[in-house]
Design a protein around this motif. Structure first.
Motif, PDB file in Angstrom:
ATOM      1  N   GLY A 121       0.881  -1.102  -0.047  1.00  0.00           N
ATOM      2  CA  GLY A 121       0.037  -0.025  -0.070  1.00  0.00           C
ATOM      3  C   GLY A 121       0.819   1.148   0.166  1.00  0.00           C
ATOM      4  O   GLY A 121       1.428   1.716  -1.053  1.00  0.00           O
ATOM      5  N   SER A 122       1.113   1.842   1.204  1.00  0.00           N
ATOM      6  CA  SER A 122       2.122   2.810   1.163  1.00  0.00           C
ATOM      7  C   SER A 122       3.736   2.547   0.752  1.00  0.00           C
ATOM      8  O   SER A 122       4.289   3.189   0.336  1.00  0.00           O
ATOM      9  CB  SER A 122       1.958   3.627   2.644  1.00  0.00           C
ATOM     10  N   ASP A 123       3.770   1.285   1.310  1.00  0.00           N
ATOM     11  CA  ASP A 123       5.206   0.726   0.914  1.00  0.00           C
ATOM     12  C   ASP A 123       5.138   0.019  -0.439  1.00  0.00           C
ATOM     13  O   ASP A 123       5.052  -1.153  -0.751  1.00  0.00           O
ATOM     14  CB  ASP A 123       5.559  -0.292   2.016  1.00  0.00           C
ATOM     15  N   LEU A 124       5.150   1.017  -1.326  1.00  0.00           N
ATOM     16  CA  LEU A 124       5.130   0.472  -2.851  1.00  0.00           C
ATOM     17  C   LEU A 124       6.361  -0.193  -3.439  1.00  0.00           C
ATOM     18  O   LEU A 124       6.460  -0.881  -4.440  1.00  0.00           O
ATOM     19  CB  LEU A 124       4.821   1.920  -3.934  1.00  0.00           C
ATOM     20  N   ALA A 125       7.481  -0.057  -2.597  1.00  0.00           N
ATOM     21  CA  ALA A 125       8.567  -0.600  -2.760  1.00  0.00           C
ATOM     22  C   ALA A 125       8.487  -2.367  -2.836  1.00  0.00           C
ATOM     23  O   ALA A 125       9.195  -3.083  -3.304  1.00  0.00           O
ATOM     24  CB  ALA A 125       9.698  -0.166  -1.848  1.00  0.00           C
ATOM     25  N   ALA A 126       7.398  -2.736  -1.929  1.00  0.00           N
ATOM     26  CA  ALA A 126       6.880  -4.099  -2.027  1.00  0.00           C
ATOM     27  C   ALA A 126       6.224  -4.703  -2.955  1.00  0.00           C
ATOM     28  O   ALA A 126       5.645  -5.758  -2.969  1.00  0.00           O
ATOM     29  CB  ALA A 126       6.514  -4.372  -0.563  1.00  0.00           C
ATOM     30  N   MET A 127       5.901  -3.821  -3.855  1.00  0.00           N
ATOM     31  CA  MET A 127       5.351  -4.375  -5.171  1.00  0.00           C
ATOM     32  C   MET A 127       5.641  -5.926  -5.609  1.00  0.00           C
ATOM     33  O   MET A 127       6.935  -6.141  -5.940  1.00  0.00           O
ATOM     34  CB  MET A 127       5.014  -3.506  -6.311  1.00  0.00           C
ATOM     35  N   ALA A 128       4.811  -6.658  -5.960  1.00  0.00           N
ATOM     36  CA  ALA A 128       4.949  -8.202  -6.551  1.00  0.00           C
ATOM     37  C   ALA A 128       4.523  -8.220  -7.867  1.00  0.00           C
ATOM     38  O   ALA A 128       5.015  -9.369  -8.576  1.00  0.00           O
ATOM     39  CB  ALA A 128       4.333  -9.126  -5.424  1.00  0.00           C
ATOM     40  N   THR A 129       3.826  -7.293  -8.511  1.00  0.00           N
ATOM     41  CA  THR A 129       3.746  -7.532  -9.797  1.00  0.00           C
ATOM     42  C   THR A 129       4.857  -7.461 -10.731  1.00  0.00           C
ATOM     43  O   THR A 129       5.961  -6.633 -10.637  1.00  0.00           O
ATOM     44  CB  THR A 129       2.832  -6.304 -10.173  1.00  0.00           C
ATOM     45  N   THR A 130       4.916  -8.257 -11.774  1.00  0.00           N
ATOM     46  CA  THR A 130       6.183  -8.490 -12.422  1.00  0.00           C
ATOM     47  C   THR A 130       5.709  -8.202 -13.921  1.00  0.00           C
ATOM     48  O   THR A 130       4.791  -8.608 -14.488  1.00  0.00           O
ATOM     49  CB  THR A 130       6.888  -9.829 -12.057  1.00  0.00           C
ATOM     50  N   ASP A 154     -10.756   1.676 -20.534  1.00  0.00           N
ATOM     51  CA  ASP A 154     -10.306   0.699 -21.568  1.00  0.00           C
ATOM     52  C   ASP A 154      -8.593   0.409 -21.681  1.00  0.00           C
ATOM     53  O   ASP A 154      -8.263  -0.476 -22.119  1.00  0.00           O
ATOM     54  CB  ASP A 154     -10.504   1.754 -23.051  1.00  0.00           C
ATOM     55  N   LEU A 155      -7.971   1.418 -20.655  1.00  0.00           N
ATOM     56  CA  LEU A 155      -6.664   1.149 -20.619  1.00  0.00           C
ATOM     57  C   LEU A 155      -6.325   1.162 -19.236  1.00  0.00           C
ATOM     58  O   LEU A 155      -6.843   1.909 -18.431  1.00  0.00           O
ATOM     59  CB  LEU A 155      -5.822   2.237 -21.552  1.00  0.00           C
ATOM     60  N   LEU A 156      -5.230   0.150 -18.840  1.00  0.00           N
ATOM     61  CA  LEU A 156      -4.597   0.481 -17.495  1.00  0.00           C
ATOM     62  C   LEU A 156      -3.159   0.763 -17.596  1.00  0.00           C
ATOM     63  O   LEU A 156      -2.344   0.171 -18.359  1.00  0.00           O
ATOM     64  CB  LEU A 156      -4.892  -0.984 -16.817  1.00  0.00           C
ATOM     65  N   VAL A 157      -2.780   1.519 -16.926  1.00  0.00           N
ATOM     66  CA  VAL A 157      -1.147   1.904 -16.826  1.00  0.00           C
ATOM     67  C   VAL A 157      -0.919   1.113 -15.441  1.00  0.00           C
ATOM     68  O   VAL A 157      -1.460   1.557 -14.327  1.00  0.00           O
ATOM     69  CB  VAL A 157      -0.925   3.363 -16.502  1.00  0.00           C
ATOM     70  N   VAL A 158      -0.210   0.073 -15.505  1.00  0.00           N
ATOM     71  CA  VAL A 158       0.203  -0.977 -14.594  1.00  0.00           C
ATOM     72  C   VAL A 158       1.582  -0.614 -14.082  1.00  0.00           C
ATOM     73  O   VAL A 158       2.579  -0.780 -14.957  1.00  0.00           O
ATOM     74  CB  VAL A 158      -0.303  -2.263 -14.939  1.00  0.00           C
ATOM     75  N   VAL A 159       1.896  -0.490 -12.718  1.00  0.00           N
ATOM     76  CA  VAL A 159       3.299  -0.241 -12.218  1.00  0.00           C
ATOM     77  C   VAL A 159       3.789  -1.667 -11.880  1.00  0.00           C
ATOM     78  O   VAL A 159       3.126  -2.250 -10.991  1.00  0.00           O
ATOM     79  CB  VAL A 159       3.377   0.785 -11.299  1.00  0.00           C
ATOM     80  N   GLY A 160       4.904  -1.980 -12.291  1.00  0.00           N
ATOM     81  CA  GLY A 160       5.375  -3.720 -11.816  1.00  0.00           C
ATOM     82  C   GLY A 160       6.916  -3.571 -11.843  1.00  0.00           C
ATOM     83  O   GLY A 160       7.361  -2.542 -12.423  1.00  0.00           O
ATOM     84  N   ARG A 161       7.446  -4.791 -11.403  1.00  0.00           N
ATOM     85  CA  ARG A 161       8.815  -4.935 -11.414  1.00  0.00           C
ATOM     86  C   ARG A 161       9.337  -5.460 -12.481  1.00  0.00           C
ATOM     87  O   ARG A 161       8.747  -6.144 -13.322  1.00  0.00           O
ATOM     88  CB  ARG A 161       9.294  -5.659 -10.203  1.00  0.00           C
ATOM     89  N   GLN A 162      10.450  -4.945 -12.907  1.00  0.00           N
ATOM     90  CA  GLN A 162      11.368  -5.912 -14.087  1.00  0.00           C
ATOM     91  C   GLN A 162      12.800  -5.911 -13.618  1.00  0.00           C
ATOM     92  O   GLN A 162      12.992  -5.316 -12.687  1.00  0.00           O
ATOM     93  CB  GLN A 162      11.183  -4.724 -15.347  1.00  0.00           C
TER      94      GLN A 162
END
Length: 371
Positions: A121-130, A154-162
């Motif tokens: 949530g607030s700790d977005l550094a813990a995102m698991a989306t890849t 219609d479109l999603l801008v998704v933030v994730g890890r690479q």
């Protein structure tokens, strides 16, 4: 833009009219209305005119956002999401991506931006989306929670890890593997289309990644969230103005003990507090927008300050308005009842009040004694 800003506000007022309460009760804004507003550039007013937007400065966009926030926080939330998506494309995308995507966002296509996750949530550094590279494609896997406007998007801008950092990837909602699950009965902004987004093996062309490369997570998140925080801050100004108008109107006509409520000192004190809250929120937002427009180095902290002050003032102010109107404002769909729920949500989204306080404290401690 084809009409002046005051004319645009008047036009929108006529189109929203008294429908905000109905949208709040049903949990839906008509999709055709959202597409019409989007096609007129009204949902992302800061997009340059060359891409079909209005090209507004942050200060003028803020005035417009406050107006929308006073009419309907759900509509303003959809506008915030659309603006965040456009801002992220402008800041992170290539020239070719901007030329492709921005006219779509000013042409009727609707967008949402996915940050938060079950464990981030607030700790977005813990995102698991890849976002995994696979030849000339990328594969997205993850679960985003509470994505504003995703129900309409219609479109999603998704933030994730690479592997080499964090990325923002544009995902059409009709892509196989995308599942959007509407959030039932949210506390506030009930018609903003909040939804959870499930991404299971979603395969996209590699050029769906904005800019085509990874960035440090903190930089990417700060870039994308900055616009949202400014929009929320100005939207809270609108909430306060709507509450002040409702409270003053009621206090001048409602009588108790043979006198209008406004003549009772304790009630007059509530009105004074509401006026003060609206003025404080307005001034701090004006300062932040000027920092944006001038490219000031104080832009980041001014934005966080504006979001924090406006959201906390709106939550208190809405509670005060309910207190003044009492039973008259305590029914579902009433302006102040809706504001009471909506404003509380503003203390949570785009950086909780606690997170904002930590950021402001770190800024103050980094420069002790600075005025």
């Amino acid at each position: 833009m084809g009409e002046d800003l005051s004319g645009a506000m008047t036009s929108l007022t006529l189109r929203v009219s008294d429908l905000a309460g109905e949208w709040d009760r049903t949990g839906l804004i008509p999709l055709e209305l959202l597409r019409e507003l989007g096609a007129e550039g009204r949902l992302c007013a800061e997009v340059p005119e060359q891409y079909g937007g209005w090209g507004l400065s942050s200060l003028h966009s803020g005035a417009y956002t406050a107006h929308v926030g006073g009419l309907c926080s759900s509509l303003r939330s959809v506008m915030t999401s659309q603006g965040m998506a456009a801002w992220t494309v402008q800041r992170l995308g290539t020239a070719e991506q901007a030329a492709d995507l921005l006219p779509r966002l000013t042409g009727g296509a609707l967008a949402a931006v996915g940050f938060s996750e079950p464990g981030a949530g607030s700790d977005l550094a813990a995102m698991a989306t890849t976002v995994r590279r696979d030849g000339d494609t990328v594969v997205v896997d993850g679960h985003k929670k509470w994505v504003t406007a995703a129900h309409y998007a219609d479109l999603l801008v998704v933030v994730g890890r690479q592997e080499d950092g964090a990325v923002a990837v544009v995902v059409p909602t009709g892509t196989p593997g995308v599942r959007i699950e509407r959030i039932a009965d949210p506390l506030g902004c009930r018609a903003a289309g909040h939804a959870d987004v499930h991404l299971d093996g979603v395969r996209l062309p590699a050029d769906s990644v904005l800019g085509g490369h990874g960035l440090p997570t903190a930089l990417l998140v700060t870039t994308a969230l900055a616009y949202g925080r400014m929009s929320v801050a100005w939207g809270c100004v609108g909430i306060l103005r709507a509450c002040l108008a409702a409270a003053t109107a009621h206090a001048t006509v409602r009588e108790q003990f043979g006198r209008p409520l406004a003549e009772h000192q304790l009630v007059a004190g509530h009105i004074a507090d509401l006026y003060t809250a609206e003025q404080v929120a307005t001034r701090v937002c004006e300062h932040a927008s000027r920092c944006w427009d001038e490219g000031s180095p104080d832009q980041v902290v001014a934005t966080v300050l504006a979001k924090h002050v406006s959201a906390t003032q709106a939550a208190r102010g809405a509670a005060t308005a309910v207190q003044v109107l009492a039973s008259a404002g305590s029914r579902d769909g009433h302006t102040v009842a809706r504001a009471y729920r909506d404003a509380k949500l503003m203390e949570i989204i785009e950086g909780s009040s606690e997170l904002c306080r930590l950021m402001l404290a770190r800024h103050a401690l980094s420069a002790p004694g600075t005025p």
